[in-house]
Scaffold this active site. Structure first.
Site, mmCIF file in Angstrom:
data_model
loop_
_atom_site.group_PDB
_atom_site.id
_atom_site.type_symbol
_atom_site.label_atom_id
_atom_site.label_comp_id
_atom_site.label_asym_id
_atom_site.label_seq_id
_atom_site.Cartn_x
_atom_site.Cartn_y
_atom_site.Cartn_z
ATOM 1 N N GLU A 140 0.910 -1.167 0.139
ATOM 2 C CA GLU A 140 -0.051 -0.023 -0.080
ATOM 3 C C GLU A 140 1.039 1.241 0.033
ATOM 4 O O GLU A 140 0.594 2.255 -0.728
ATOM 5 C CB GLU A 140 -0.908 0.025 1.287
ATOM 6 N N HIS A 141 1.804 1.159 0.850
ATOM 7 C CA HIS A 141 2.936 2.273 0.872
ATOM 8 C C HIS A 141 3.426 2.622 -0.613
ATOM 9 O O HIS A 141 3.709 3.599 -1.129
ATOM 10 C CB HIS A 141 4.064 2.187 2.055
HETATM 11 ZN ZN LIG Z 1 1.386 2.683 7.126
#
Ligand SMILES: [Zn+2]
Length: 449
Positions: A140-141
């Protein structure tokens, strides 16, 4: 091009411009360059009548809110590669819900049509972790660190500053990853849509970003290879913070022991002990397998025409993929015949006596949340009747009676997992056997009441 310049100068300016652009283009350009109410453009005395009309038509506002055009879609219709699966009126909220599926890839789409000028978008993927290396969280990052069409550092965070959004974020849940945003402005919506979709489906996923966001080894003294190695990384540090919070740790441990077969056994955010076991190649493969149209769910809400999004997805995103048949499922847990008892330890907070920071949770595995809405609804009501407010039976028997000063984290009915859980418990107690027995007895007696 400044349309507020009147008189001769503007006329000559316009004449020069006409040599290169049609009036249509001028109007478009002016609209882009200066943000003025469109109708002012139509009042320019200098443009000829016919061209004036042409320009006026072109820059007409899209009817919004209650004036929006109704959709002419019914079940079975196909539009931009999608088939309409259901159309439903949700009269209580003045909403019409459309569900669609993309024919080629199987991507699912839900639109909630409303007069609300606030427009929401979200894309979600099923991301089931099979270890606690934090792979969904690190991904996600990483997907927000630059993509094919936006190869800059953090396009996502750049948009937070420059867009008119009312909300922007990304979430890693225990079984999904979601990328939502909202805005009232149509142009802004389309800009954000492009940035978000590019980030999800075509991220650069560079190794250097993996080292920055995930984890890396660094010498304690930079440049001195004789100094000790230490682990650094954005997610690594973030999770060190999360896991040193006793309440968060309690919830993670409760889930780990309750769920033995499914992904909820693992920590999707990442356990700092396990994060350094993650390989860069494994993360790339996880993206390839999971951030795929066949594993995606789209949701939009608001008054803007959602069929434009379908067209964009079909033409610019889905054409790069082939259908992926693997349909991941979350395994259901076996039911126990006897309780499972576990003791875990955590770092006490310094503000109070460590001896009085014990937590006790008694958790029951419940129904499949989405299968029986009625039961889910009833359990929510039961949870509220049990715990919400000082008149409730558990408040009376546990808190008011002085057995414990507070309920445990996650008390009540929780539907964040495929099979819901119902938890009773307390915080800030002295965890002696006698105390635990007394509290267990009080919980059992209150349930029987
Ligand atoms: Zn995070």
């Amino acid at each position: 091009l400044n349309p507020f310049v009147r008189g001769k100068r503007f006329t000559s300016l316009l004449k020069t411009a006409r040599a290169t652009f049609s009036v249509k283009n001028q109007a478009k350009l002016a609209q882009k360059l200066v943000h003025i109410p469109h109708r002012k453009m139509g009042q320019m005395e200098t443009a000829e009548a016919s061209q004036k009309h042409e320009a006026k038509d072109l820059i007409k506002d899209t009817p919004r809110g209650l004036q929006r055009r109704p959709y002419d879609l019914k079940v079975g219709d196909t539009i931009h590669g999608f088939t309409v699966k259901s159309v439903e009126d949700i009269t209580d909220f003045n909403i019409k819900a459309f569900t669609l599926e993309h024919d080629e890839t199987g991507a699912k789409y839900l639109h909630l049509d409303s007069a609300d000028l606030e427009n929401v978008f979200m894309v979600r993927f099923k991301t089931f972790p099979n270890d606690s290396t934090g792979i969904p969280h690190i991904l996600e990052h990483l997907s927000l660190c630059g993509s094919k069409n936006f190869p800059v550092r953090d396009p996502f965070f750049k948009m937070i500053k420059r867009s008119l959004n009312t909300f922007m974020n990304a979430w890693t849940g225990s079984d999904f990853t979601g990328y939502p945003f909202s805005t009232c402005n149509e142009k802004d919506f389309n800009n954000l849509l492009r940035v978000y979709l590019d980030a999800c489906f075509f991220p650069n996923l560079k190794r250097t970003d993996f080292n920055q966001e995930g984890y890396r080894y660094e010498f304690e003294e930079p440049g001195n290879p004789d100094s000790a190695l230490q682990i650094k990384g954005v997610v690594y540090n973030e999770m060190k913070g999360v896991m040193s919070n006793a309440d968060r740790l309690f919830l993670h441990k409760l889930s780990e022991h309750m769920f033995e077969k499914s992904c909820y056994h693992h920590n999707s955010g990442g356990d700092p002990n396990d994060i350094p076991l993650l390989k860069y190649e494994t993360l790339k493969k996880f993206h390839e397998d999971n951030y795929h149209p066949s594993n995606s769910y789209f949701m939009t809400y608001g008054d803007l025409d959602f069929t434009n999004n379908l067209e964009y997805l079909n033409r610019n995103v889905f054409t790069h993929f082939e259908r992926n048949e693997q349909n991941q499922k979350i395994e259901l847990e076996d039911r126990r015949t006897s309780p499972k008892v576990k003791t875990e330890y955590f770092m006490p907070e310094l503000v109070s006596d460590a001896e009085t920071q014990g937590k006790l949770g008694i958790s029951y595995l419940c129904n499949e949340v989405n299968k029986d809405n009625y039961e889910t609804f009833c359990l929510y009501i039961m949870s509220s009747l049990f715990f919400d407010g000082p008149d409730t039976p558990f408040y009376q028997s546990i808190i008011e009676s002085g057995l414990a000063p507070a309920f445990c984290p996650g008390v009540g009915y929780d539907t964040s997992t495929k099979e819901g859980t119902f938890t009773f418990g307390v915080s800030n107690i002295t965890p002696s056997n006698e105390n635990i027995r007394k509290i267990q007895k009080a919980i059992d007696e209150t349930i029987l009441q």
